[in-house]
Write a protein that holds these residues in place. Structure first.
Motif, short mmCIF file in Angstrom:
data_model
loop_
_atom_site.label_atom_id
_atom_site.label_comp_id
_atom_site.label_asym_id
_atom_site.label_seq_id
_atom_site.Cartn_x
_atom_site.Cartn_y
_atom_site.Cartn_z
N UNK A 20 0.81 -1.37 -0.06
CA UNK A 20 0.05 0.05 -0.16
C UNK A 20 0.63 1.14 0.08
N UNK A 23 2.40 1.86 -3.62
CA UNK A 23 1.16 2.37 -4.50
C UNK A 23 1.08 3.90 -4.19
N UNK A 32 1.83 12.84 -9.77
CA UNK A 32 1.84 14.28 -10.04
C UNK A 32 3.20 14.53 -10.92
N UNK A 35 2.05 13.88 -14.57
CA UNK A 35 1.17 14.95 -14.91
C UNK A 35 1.75 16.58 -15.21
N UNK A 62 -5.29 17.14 -14.70
CA UNK A 62 -5.60 16.54 -13.66
C UNK A 62 -6.30 15.08 -14.05
N UNK A 63 -6.84 15.20 -15.15
CA UNK A 63 -7.24 13.85 -15.68
C UNK A 63 -5.88 12.94 -15.94
N UNK A 65 -3.18 13.05 -14.14
CA UNK A 65 -3.17 12.65 -12.63
C UNK A 65 -3.73 11.41 -11.94
N UNK A 66 -5.30 11.77 -12.28
CA UNK A 66 -6.03 10.95 -11.73
C UNK A 66 -5.98 9.52 -12.57
N UNK A 69 -3.22 7.69 -10.72
CA UNK A 69 -3.46 7.22 -9.47
C UNK A 69 -4.64 5.98 -9.50
N UNK A 70 -5.53 5.99 -10.37
CA UNK A 70 -6.33 4.77 -10.82
C UNK A 70 -5.51 3.52 -11.11
N UNK A 73 -3.39 1.68 -8.24
CA UNK A 73 -4.03 0.87 -7.38
C UNK A 73 -4.48 -0.34 -8.10
N UNK A 74 -4.81 -0.17 -9.48
CA UNK A 74 -5.50 -1.15 -10.11
C UNK A 74 -4.57 -2.41 -10.71
N UNK A 75 -3.31 -1.98 -10.78
CA UNK A 75 -2.40 -2.95 -11.48
C UNK A 75 -1.74 -4.17 -10.51
N UNK B 8 -9.90 -3.72 -5.50
CA UNK B 8 -9.02 -2.57 -5.59
C UNK B 8 -9.54 -1.40 -5.62
N UNK B 9 -10.65 -1.30 -6.53
CA UNK B 9 -11.12 0.22 -6.70
C UNK B 9 -11.89 0.24 -5.59
N UNK B 12 -9.60 1.70 -2.92
CA UNK B 12 -9.18 3.05 -3.32
C UNK B 12 -10.34 4.08 -2.90
N UNK B 147 -8.67 16.54 -5.45
CA UNK B 147 -7.82 15.46 -6.36
C UNK B 147 -8.48 13.97 -5.69
N UNK B 199 -14.02 18.51 -10.81
CA UNK B 199 -12.94 18.75 -11.97
C UNK B 199 -12.84 20.23 -12.35
#
Lengths: 106, 512
Positions: A20, A23, A32, A35, A62-63, A65-66, A69-70, A73-75, B8-9, B12, B147, B199
């Motif tokens: 954790x 990640x 960051x 991005x 920001x897209x 960056x997001x 982040x996703x 945590x998904x990989x 996992x989502x 999060x 964010x 956003x």
């Protein structure tokens, strides 16, 4: 992952915590940085007036960056994730540096 | 992460939401109030009455400023617009001017003595500047929250198995299922709004959070900003010349902007031959309307310049900020914004409560929860009931603090945080269930007191407002009663609540 069950050994709990932590670090700072470098580089590539290109890249940041982040945590593997993030940063950093050398806007 | 994408989502979603949930609730609640910022300010300044017309207002403002600040460096006149009834003046004094550099005028241009208050403006500023800490830190903290909110929304969507079915699902009186449904309904119904507001909120401060596009492409960042605005004219006085009549300039600007009004008038070097007048278009008439300007010669009234033209990306940015702030919104749309904002606040609040409801059943001993659980539970009480109670306290302080009190506006603001702190203390000291009931009851009582105290301390009570068709005052009192009813219902439900026995089989845990 969702609940640290009490039955797990201290070693397994430490591994989960490290997972954790890696990640979170990759997502927060790596995300960051990716991005930020994209925002710095994109305006040099977009076929727009300079101020327009800068605004467009900043809006997108920001897209980006997001998404990182996703993905973080998904990989499946946290270590491979860190490798990928460092690799992407190296490529983006080199591109930013080279485009600077090549006389990009500055 | 183990257990597949949805797990996992879900993880999060849970932890990104929990980490910033309390502050996000505050940002959502105060941001929602900002859609009625001007109306709240009008309610908090009951001395200002009547309506204003732009031309009368501008003549009154110039008359006043020529008297108190004839040699100022610059004047700024904010006209009343459609939702306000006062003219705000601000000036940078020149040599020999009065020290006071701001004033509020009524519709006829007479100075009004208003009670010292920040009004709705404070709640608006709190939603991105917080309070008691430096603004720059606050904006980074709020950006971090936004964010994580974006991450929580996106991971929440992936987590959702049946996003369409949940649209129509609200099972009441079913314990954890009901909290999950309430969270899903408030989240899914308002999903486009939540995504948009998060956003575009980041976009409003984008050059602070993401300055690297400018930094890597301009030697001096000012070069970038100079492409957005008309450069400032001369700042040196040369020879006296009377200021041109501003009313015809307002009409010319309005004609140029398809009938839209100017809301801000900036005058540099008033009374000088080198004076300029810059009119800024009101944001009330189009989503991407943001700071279009026309600049005139202040002595002759001749047109000098428009703002630099904006391309697609800048118009997109302006439209995003316009969507966020909703300054373009007419009254019905403004109410929709307001209720979407309340829905967002409810989404955050139910999400926070759901965290405890879901985990209570999994505790080894539900009567003795671990420290983390207790912390979340107490912070939930302090925030979900305490912050709204604090805002009710802010409105009450506005009516009850002595008008001549020193630092009165500051003490109105301290009231919010004193009430909020008291709720936290109460939540820590009392058993959780009792603390919920008592703090929710306190919030309901405080909101119910607002119209009563208003009626006792001003002549503008709810009945009088209704008879005079004063919708600002009547609407404000009405919303206070509505909020009182909402919190009273919540308190009543909390009092009747009996925790369910641990179910034999856990509900599939992927959705929280």
């Amino acid at each position: 992952m969702a609940t640290a069950s009490k039955s797990r050994t201290p070693r397994a709990r430490a591994t989960a915590a490290l997972d954790v932590a890696l990640r979170t670090l990759a997502a927060t700072f790596g995300g960051y940085a990716i991005a930020a470098l994209c925002t710095a580089l994109l305006p040099r590539l977009l076929p727009l007036p300079r101020n327009e290109a800068v605004v467009a890249a900043t809006l997108l940041s920001f897209a980006i960056y997001a998404t990182v982040v996703l993905w973080a945590f998904a990989t499946a593997s946290a270590w491979r994730l860190c490798g990928w993030v460092l690799g992407i940063l190296a490529v983006l950093g080199a591109a930013a540096w080279l485009s600077g050398l090549a006389g990009a806007r500055l | 992460m183990k257990g597949g994408l949805r797990q996992s989502m879900a993880w999060l979603h849970t932890w990104s939401g929990l980490l910033v949930g309390w502050l996000l609730f505050g940002i959502f609640v105060t941001g929602t109030s900002a859609y009625f910022q001007q109306e709240i300010t009008r309610w908090m300044q009951p001395e200002a009455r009547g309506q204003a017309t732009p031309e009368e207002a501008v003549h009154g403002a110039v008359r006043y400023l020529e008297k108190v600040a004839p040699k100022a460096q610059s004047w700024y006149i904010t006209l009343p617009g459609a939702r306000g009834n006062t003219t705000q003046l601000f000036w940078y004094p020149g040599a020999g001017d009065d020290e006071d550099t701001s004033a509020v005028l009524d519709g006829r241009g007479e100075r009004v003595d208003l009670r010292d208050t920040q009004g709705g403006y404070f709640l608006y500023r709190f939603h991105f500047d917080l309070h008691y800490i430096p603004v720059i830190w606050a904006r980074w903290i709020v950006g971090f929250c936004a964010m994580l909110m974006l991450v929580a929304i996106l991971s929440g969507i992936v987590t959702h198995k049946k996003i369409f079915t949940d649209f129509f699902t609200l099972r009441l009186q079913k314990g954890q299922r009901s909290w999950l449904d309430a969270h899903n309904v408030s989240a899914v119904l308002g999903l486009p709004f939540h995504l948009m507001i998060t956003y575009t909120g980041l976009v409003t401060l984008a050059t602070l959070y993401m300055p690297w596009g400018i930094a890597a492409n301009y030697k001096n960042p000012q070069t970038f900003y100079d492409t957005l605005y008309t450069p400032v004219a001369s700042t040196e006085r040369s020879a006296d010349a009377p200021l041109t009549d501003l009313a015809p300039l307002l009409r010319r600007a309005s004609a140029r902007w398809n009938g839209a009004q100017a809301e801000l008038i900036g005058v540099t070097l008033p009374g000088d031959r080198a004076a300029t007048v810059t009119l800024t278009r009101a944001a009330a008439d189009g989503i991407p309307s943001r700071g279009e300007t026309m600049t005139f010669d202040g002595a002759t009234g001749a047109w000098l310049a428009d703002n630099p033209p904006r391309g697609g990306a800048m118009l997109t940015e302006s439209a995003m900020i316009g969507l966020h702030a909703g300054r373009y919104a007419s009254m019905p749309l403004r109410w929709l914004y307001f209720f979407c904002g309340l829905g967002g606040s409810a989404m955050v609040a139910t999400g926070l409560v759901l965290w405890t409801v879901k985990r209570r059943q999994q505790l080894p001993d539900p009567t003795r929860p671990h420290l983390g659980f207790r912390l979340v539970e107490r912070l939930n009480i302090a925030t979900v009931a305490g912050l709204p109670a604090g805002i009710a306290g802010y409105f009450l302080a506005n009516r009850l603090l002595p008008l001549a009190m020193a630092h009165r506006a500051d003490w109105e603001i301290h009231t919010i945080f004193l009430t909020w702190g008291a709720a936290l203390l109460w939540a820590v000291c009392r058993p959780p269930k009792r603390a919920w009931v008592e703090t929710l009851t306190a919030a309901a009582t405080l909101f119910a007191c607002v119209p009563v105290v208003n009626a006792l301390t001003t002549p503008r009570n709810l009945v009088a407002s209704l008879l005079e068709r004063d919708w600002v005052f009547a609407g404000f009192d009405g919303v206070m009663l509505l909020l009182a009813a909402v919190f009273a219902t919540a308190a009543w439900r909390a009092a009747r609540h009996r925790p369910r026995p641990r179910p034999a089989r856990h509900a599939a845990g992927a959705e929280a």
